[in-house]
Structure formats: C-alpha cells, structure tokens
Enzyme design. Sequence first.
Site, PDB file in Angstrom:
ATOM      1  N   ALA A   8       0.856  -1.183   0.000  1.00 56.46           N
ATOM      2  CA  ALA A   8       0.000   0.000   0.000  1.00 56.46           C
ATOM      3  C   ALA A   8       0.892   1.232   0.000  1.00 56.46           C
ATOM      4  CB  ALA A   8      -0.929   0.012   1.212  1.00 56.46           C
ATOM      5  N   ASP A   9       0.368   2.319  -0.534  1.00 55.80           N
ATOM      6  CA  ASP A   9       1.140   3.566  -0.588  1.00 55.80           C
ATOM      7  C   ASP A   9       0.882   4.444   0.625  1.00 55.80           C
ATOM      8  OD1 ASP A   9       2.442   3.216  -3.209  1.00 55.80           O
ATOM      9  OD2 ASP A   9       0.385   3.206  -3.938  1.00 55.80           O
ATOM     10  N   GLU A  11      -5.389  -4.640  -8.929  1.00 60.32           N
ATOM     11  CA  GLU A  11      -5.221  -4.926  -7.503  1.00 60.32           C
ATOM     12  C   GLU A  11      -6.565  -4.929  -6.783  1.00 60.32           C
ATOM     13  OE1 GLU A  11      -0.737  -3.008  -6.984  1.00 60.32           O
ATOM     14  OE2 GLU A  11      -2.498  -1.823  -6.499  1.00 60.32           O
TER      15      GLU A  11
END
Length: 229
Positions: free
Chosen positions: A86-87, A106
């Site tokens: 995850a960012d 995703e």
Amino acid sequence: MEQSELKKMAAERAAEFVEDGMTLGLGTGSTVFFLVEAIAKRVKDEHLHIQGVATSSRTAEQAESLGIPMRDLNDVDHIDLCIDGADEIDANFQGIKGGGAAHTLEKMVATNSRRNIWIVDESKMVDHLGKFPLPTEVIPFGCEQVFRKLEAEGLHPHFRLNADGKRVLTHNKNYVIDLHMSNIKHPHILKNYLDAQVGILEHGLFLDLVDNVVVGTQDGVKVLTATRH
C-alpha cells in the site's frame, strides 16, 4: 535499518500466513517482490501446494519462475488470501494504492478475496490520507473532459508521465490521472464522487477492505488488526 530491510521484514512475516492448499492473491510492487521470494522458499522447503493470482505480469513472471503455479482471475472460484502493498494507510485502516498504476487489477483481486493483508514499512502509516497522490485510471476517449471536471472540483489533477514525458499507460492501455490533494478529509465522500464519474475506470482508494496490516518498523514487525471508526 534501510527502508528495503523494513519491507523485507514485513514481507517475510506476511508469508507466514500462507497455508497449504490456498489460492493466493499476489499484489504488485517492491514489497511484494520480497513476499513472493519468501512464499517460494516455503513452497520449496515445506512442499506446500498453493496457486496464485497476480495483479501484474511482473509478479506473475516472478512467481512462476520460482515455482509458484499461477492462474487467471477468471479461472479460480475463490481467493483465500490476498497480500499486497500500500502507498498510504491512515489511522482508520483506509488506504491508497496505485503508485505502480496497477490499482484496478489490484482492487479486482482484493475484492474477490476472503481476506486481505497489506505489507508496508512504517513510513506508509499516516494519520490522514492524501499526501500520496491519489491515482485514477481514465480511458483515453474523453480524458480531457474528465481532467477538466476533476480540476473544477479542486482535486488538482495531473496526468502521470513517464521518463520520456509521455503519458503512462496502464495494463489496460488507459491513462493515470493523479489527484494531488495533500489531505483527504472525507475518503468515502470522495470515493462516491469518483465512482460516479464516467470515464474513470477505477481509483486508488481502498476503503473498508483490509483485515490485517503487517508493518516493518525499526522496533521489529508489527501485525495490526484493522479497526474502523
């Protein structure tokens, strides 16, 4: 420790959640690279029988080269567990993904999985979403109209460009418009707005989805259970 070491720690811990007989969703990105290596080692050492569904050709090629059988999403009847990076992840376990422009694939794998785990280093844990630009995948036809609507809403859109200055193409041959918002105060309201925009195929808000987050920190690996308010 370096960021890459923290990512590897989280990935190796997450690989411990894999069980014999599982169908796994395998995400995309630098942390997932370490994950696939760790899972492949368990497959070899423990003779696990698993199969994977990848969210990118890069992950699929890596997994197959290490002996993990891969399947297309259309060809499986369920996914037991999806593990991805995850960012950004906020205090309510809402997330932004799509730094690698694979967020549509995703999200398709994640929403078809019975359980989701995100693996990150501690820098990805934030109080509020938005510092990381929010990706949207936009079809080329009419994309300038979509851009102008996003701009009029004050969402600060920018077409994502590659090193040659050309627009980045997703796996689906679409463009990415990143929204540079700094602070997303109401993620669910923004999600509903983006969902309603014709021409936006998908966005990078992953809300009310994750079950556990495995975080690599300077003090070791932490496994967090998602709670939402």
